[in-house]
Design a protein around this motif. Sequence first.
Motif, PDB file in Angstrom:
ATOM      1  N   ASP A  60      28.243   1.786  67.042  1.00 56.06           N
ATOM      2  CA  ASP A  60      27.009   1.216  66.518  1.00 56.06           C
ATOM      3  C   ASP A  60      26.162   2.121  65.462  1.00 56.06           C
ATOM      4  O   ASP A  60      24.934   1.876  65.448  1.00 56.06           O
ATOM      5  CB  ASP A  60      26.140   0.359  67.368  1.00 56.06           C
ATOM      6  N   ARG A  61      26.670   3.490  65.348  1.00 58.56           N
ATOM      7  CA  ARG A  61      25.884   4.292  64.449  1.00 58.56           C
ATOM      8  C   ARG A  61      25.411   3.710  63.097  1.00 58.56           C
ATOM      9  O   ARG A  61      26.368   3.047  62.536  1.00 58.56           O
ATOM     10  CB  ARG A  61      26.723   5.827  64.149  1.00 58.56           C
ATOM     11  N   LEU A  62      24.323   3.861  62.601  1.00 57.55           N
ATOM     12  CA  LEU A  62      23.779   3.248  61.323  1.00 57.55           C
ATOM     13  C   LEU A  62      24.325   4.591  60.283  1.00 57.55           C
ATOM     14  O   LEU A  62      24.263   5.695  60.460  1.00 57.55           O
ATOM     15  CB  LEU A  62      22.266   3.386  61.418  1.00 57.55           C
ATOM     16  N   LYS A  63      24.966   3.971  59.465  1.00 60.31           N
ATOM     17  CA  LYS A  63      25.629   4.915  58.527  1.00 60.31           C
ATOM     18  C   LYS A  63      25.126   5.037  57.032  1.00 60.31           C
ATOM     19  O   LYS A  63      25.299   6.018  56.288  1.00 60.31           O
ATOM     20  CB  LYS A  63      27.084   4.227  58.047  1.00 60.31           C
ATOM     21  N   THR A  64      24.423   3.755  56.594  1.00 61.17           N
ATOM     22  CA  THR A  64      23.765   3.948  55.223  1.00 61.17           C
ATOM     23  C   THR A  64      22.485   3.062  55.367  1.00 61.17           C
ATOM     24  O   THR A  64      22.182   2.172  56.208  1.00 61.17           O
ATOM     25  CB  THR A  64      24.676   3.270  54.309  1.00 61.17           C
TER      26      THR A  64
ATOM     27  N   PHE B 168      22.405  -7.517  57.272  1.00 65.75           N
ATOM     28  CA  PHE B 168      21.929  -6.506  56.311  1.00 65.75           C
ATOM     29  C   PHE B 168      22.947  -6.321  55.370  1.00 65.75           C
ATOM     30  O   PHE B 168      24.096  -6.604  55.685  1.00 65.75           O
ATOM     31  CB  PHE B 168      21.655  -5.164  57.161  1.00 65.75           C
ATOM     32  N   VAL B 169      22.667  -5.596  54.258  1.00 66.25           N
ATOM     33  CA  VAL B 169      23.298  -5.326  53.223  1.00 66.25           C
ATOM     34  C   VAL B 169      23.248  -3.689  52.981  1.00 66.25           C
ATOM     35  O   VAL B 169      21.988  -3.335  52.892  1.00 66.25           O
ATOM     36  CB  VAL B 169      23.352  -5.937  51.905  1.00 66.25           C
ATOM     37  N   PRO B 170      24.022  -2.875  52.522  1.00 60.76           N
ATOM     38  CA  PRO B 170      23.870  -1.556  52.312  1.00 60.76           C
ATOM     39  C   PRO B 170      22.891  -1.498  50.854  1.00 60.76           C
ATOM     40  O   PRO B 170      23.263  -2.280  49.837  1.00 60.76           O
ATOM     41  CB  PRO B 170      25.195  -0.707  52.098  1.00 60.76           C
TER      42      PRO B 170
ATOM     43  N   ALA C 158      14.059  -4.949  61.629  1.00 58.77           N
ATOM     44  CA  ALA C 158      13.549  -4.319  60.498  1.00 58.77           C
ATOM     45  C   ALA C 158      13.949  -5.038  59.199  1.00 58.77           C
ATOM     46  O   ALA C 158      14.872  -5.886  58.982  1.00 58.77           O
ATOM     47  CB  ALA C 158      14.254  -3.005  60.683  1.00 58.77           C
ATOM     48  N   ASP C 159      13.260  -5.056  58.269  1.00 60.18           N
ATOM     49  CA  ASP C 159      13.241  -5.088  56.791  1.00 60.18           C
ATOM     50  C   ASP C 159      14.245  -4.011  55.914  1.00 60.18           C
ATOM     51  O   ASP C 159      15.045  -4.546  55.137  1.00 60.18           O
ATOM     52  CB  ASP C 159      12.008  -5.545  56.006  1.00 60.18           C
ATOM     53  N   ILE C 160      13.937  -2.827  56.408  1.00 61.86           N
ATOM     54  CA  ILE C 160      14.645  -1.686  55.873  1.00 61.86           C
ATOM     55  C   ILE C 160      15.009  -0.671  56.928  1.00 61.86           C
ATOM     56  O   ILE C 160      14.256  -0.577  57.867  1.00 61.86           O
ATOM     57  CB  ILE C 160      13.660  -0.809  55.087  1.00 61.86           C
ATOM     58  N   ILE C 161      16.238  -0.493  57.075  1.00 59.47           N
ATOM     59  CA  ILE C 161      16.906   0.699  57.862  1.00 59.47           C
ATOM     60  C   ILE C 161      17.196   1.714  57.366  1.00 59.47           C
ATOM     61  O   ILE C 161      18.022   1.802  56.361  1.00 59.47           O
ATOM     62  CB  ILE C 161      17.958   0.141  58.706  1.00 59.47           C
TER      63      ILE C 161
ATOM     64  N   MET D  40      26.980  12.811  58.956  1.00 57.32           N
ATOM     65  CA  MET D  40      28.225  11.862  58.542  1.00 57.32           C
ATOM     66  C   MET D  40      27.446  10.790  57.663  1.00 57.32           C
ATOM     67  O   MET D  40      26.248  10.705  57.715  1.00 57.32           O
ATOM     68  CB  MET D  40      28.693  11.389  59.767  1.00 57.32           C
ATOM     69  N   TRP D  41      28.497  10.146  57.169  1.00 52.72           N
ATOM     70  CA  TRP D  41      28.377   8.927  56.193  1.00 52.72           C
ATOM     71  C   TRP D  41      27.008   9.406  55.220  1.00 52.72           C
ATOM     72  O   TRP D  41      27.275  10.286  54.240  1.00 52.72           O
ATOM     73  CB  TRP D  41      27.984   7.522  56.990  1.00 52.72           C
ATOM     74  N   ASP D  42      26.086   8.623  55.326  1.00 51.01           N
ATOM     75  CA  ASP D  42      24.931   8.785  54.457  1.00 51.01           C
ATOM     76  C   ASP D  42      23.581   9.271  55.040  1.00 51.01           C
ATOM     77  O   ASP D  42      22.770   8.318  54.703  1.00 51.01           O
ATOM     78  CB  ASP D  42      24.914   7.597  53.219  1.00 51.01           C
ATOM     79  N   CYS D  43      23.767   9.543  56.280  1.00 56.19           N
ATOM     80  CA  CYS D  43      22.525   9.844  57.133  1.00 56.19           C
ATOM     81  C   CYS D  43      21.759  10.885  56.652  1.00 56.19           C
ATOM     82  O   CYS D  43      22.269  11.921  56.158  1.00 56.19           O
ATOM     83  CB  CYS D  43      23.003  10.023  58.514  1.00 56.19           C
TER      84      CYS D  43
END
Length: 842
Positions: A102-106, A119-121, A530-533, A568-571
């Motif tokens: 469940d890591r947040l990627k973007t 949510f959407v990226p 949240a509205d923005i993550i 990692m990813w876009d963190c």
Amino acid sequence: MERRSFLKMSAAMGCAASVTGCKTSSDDANVVPPKPPVGDEQITWSACLVNCGSNCPVKVFSRDGVITRVETDHDVVDGDDIYQVRACARGRSLRQRTYAVDRLKTPMKRVGKRGEGKFVPISWDEAAKTIGTKLTSVIAEHGNKAIFRSYGSGAYYGFASNACFNRLFNLSGGCLNAYGNYSWAQQMEAAKHTFGTGSTSGSSTVTLANSDLLLGVAYNPSEVRQSGSGEGYDYLKALQKSNGLKVVMIDPRYTDSMLGKESKWLPIRPGTDAAFAEAIAYQMISSGWVDQNSLSFINQYAVGFDAASITAQQELFATSGDATKQEYAKVMKPEENYRDYILSQGIYAEQPLKTPEWAEKITGIPAAQLEQIATDLQNAKAPYIVVGAGVNRQANGEQSMRALYMLSVLTGKLGTLGASNGELPYMSGMYRAGIPTGSNPVKESISFFTWSEAIHNGETMTARSHGVRGTDGLDTPLGTNIKVIISASDSSLLNQHAEINNTAKILEDETGVELIVSCDCWMTPGAKFADIILPDTSWLESNDLVNDSYASGALGYITAMKSAIEPMWDCKSMYEAAALIAKYMGCEAEFTEGKTEEQWLEELYQKTKDSSKNLGVVPAFPATYKDAQKVGFFRKNMNDKHVALEGYIKGGKALSTPSGKIEIYSAELAWRAANWDQENSVDNPTQVKGDTITAIPQYTVTWDGYEDEDTNIDYPIQLAGYHTKGRTHSSYHNVPWLREAVEDAVWVNPMDAAENGLSAGDKIEMYNERGSIAVKVRITPRVAPGVFALGQGAWFKPGNTVGSTGHIIDEGGAINTLTRYQPSPVAKGNPQHTNRVAIRKI
């Protein structure tokens, strides 16, 4: 071996086999197989920065950009001064946590209803622009008080922490302040109004070696502070050194801090600690022991034991020329003194005597045992009294804490090496420079716990009604509601706050909060609202500089963290995230000061290295931060044997109370009792049972308490929450290793199991009018009869089944689904250990 490395090696060996197989018979064709394209294993230092108070270092092993394993500190041989700082199971599971599914990627924006988790990226630029633009517009329309950075402690970083958001807001006109915290709110007020301290100024744990009696009430360092350094370690070492130390533990649970280390365990009913203290005080006073042995100490160093001391202090305040003290003098009542209250004399003559027999019916502790504790305190040369923070998280926990603090005063032995005053032990530590946040231009502040109420009612909240600070007078309203919440490393947005079902409804309502931002590494229950993550970098992906936090005990340490892998990813780190938002708020240059993260860390390292507090660190600090990262870990025994109140009693230094003395009778609380809304307020009664403020500590019957006749029939079981070894608050709940190692089950005494027809492994619904949760039963004699005990911090996970009171059953088993939002009388803090429930088998 990692799958990625295995595949690389397999491919390489396959190539080597092909070359060998094509050899000719010529002896000259001596082909050497190439080395597999697998890099060397790298070792870097990082830290477990979860909010347990220890910040343990960890060794991270990686190869080819992949973390292969995590170990802990074993670089030195244990000695008396320098020893290993071994991380507990949580720190050792950091690889699993870093690679959690469940890591947040973007960055993402919400597309469904709040709480649906849809949510959407989006790009970082879009996220930063959305946040920065909204912050600017809300500030223009409602003012900076409409911005709130919720209290989050899920990452005790050094540099790239949620302090970066504080810096951002302070550069933009500030935000609504919050005082207090979910751990210590009520005890901080209790200590302030008794000793003029912050509740963590008890004698250092190492001084237990000089004590002959330890009276611990809800004191559990072996589970709460598991670090191989820190309070738990100091506690064990002190027990080993102190021959003949009698250890008496008062707790609803038989904890790992006992397990044969105690002389006696006395299980107590939750919320009855003040009655326990008053019975002991009655024995000490009514027997004449106080008059003969400690009265001269009390008269010299305290005010409020008897009417004469209050009268004398009242006269001093009245003639002081200090307007605040003169206001205190007007409301002080000498007849409300401690001796008369305990002995049921004077205005208290109609109240029952506070005898051990009286307290036995309330606490569940036999009268003979209460008498014995009084005798033990009287006979001890250096009684070390310590009260765990669980007591303060009760309804009117301020009263319970102050009542227990009184026992140390009655002994007359404060200021003695080996004795302590009931506060949590004093902790020393090494200095670590952090990013400067500046000062907040907003002067008003609310209690950390009342933020959910301030979303719709902030504009009318006052000092009189809600303890708002910084306003002009008791009845000047805060003047605005909260419109934007920035939640960084923060589970108090939902999971750690009270009454989760109601909190979720507040957050779902978009007419209240207009923007919720979650900056975290994982999709927590709160992040779904949240509205923005914003996806944060994990600790193992971070370069940073951290110290030993706030409960590391005698040994201080610094970790120069070096990222084991690239983010990692876009963190991005919280520093990078805040800097991007600053761009759209017009303060990017002021925020960054033109420095990169690397330059900031070098600057902060130099300040840390040059601090006189860090002299003698082992090994010595090298010249640069990069060099420090190569070493990784630095330690120093602070050799601090702090003795509670020694500076006052032996050094003559006045306390920070209004009188400068120990205040058995608090003049400020007398003033609040006369002016604040509360249950017994003539003009503004709250109608909340136990919502009372008194100048002296008094046992109070509260809502949902053991003696609450309004709820004990429908909800007959007291539910106690506690800190488990498998989580710190909500952190680490998403690590399967820890869910296997530390069972999430409710502890049930065998007598209660028999009465309710329960067997080990049964699944039950626990419920009250606030919600329902599904949990597994574990039957054990390690919990008091009539009390169920459940580890707090499990993640809220509503299912599809309606429970007994009409709420969807929380299949995650979050205890705060059941807790009540009811700020305490003085601190306006969280009373989340006061709970009554009913049960049924599922």
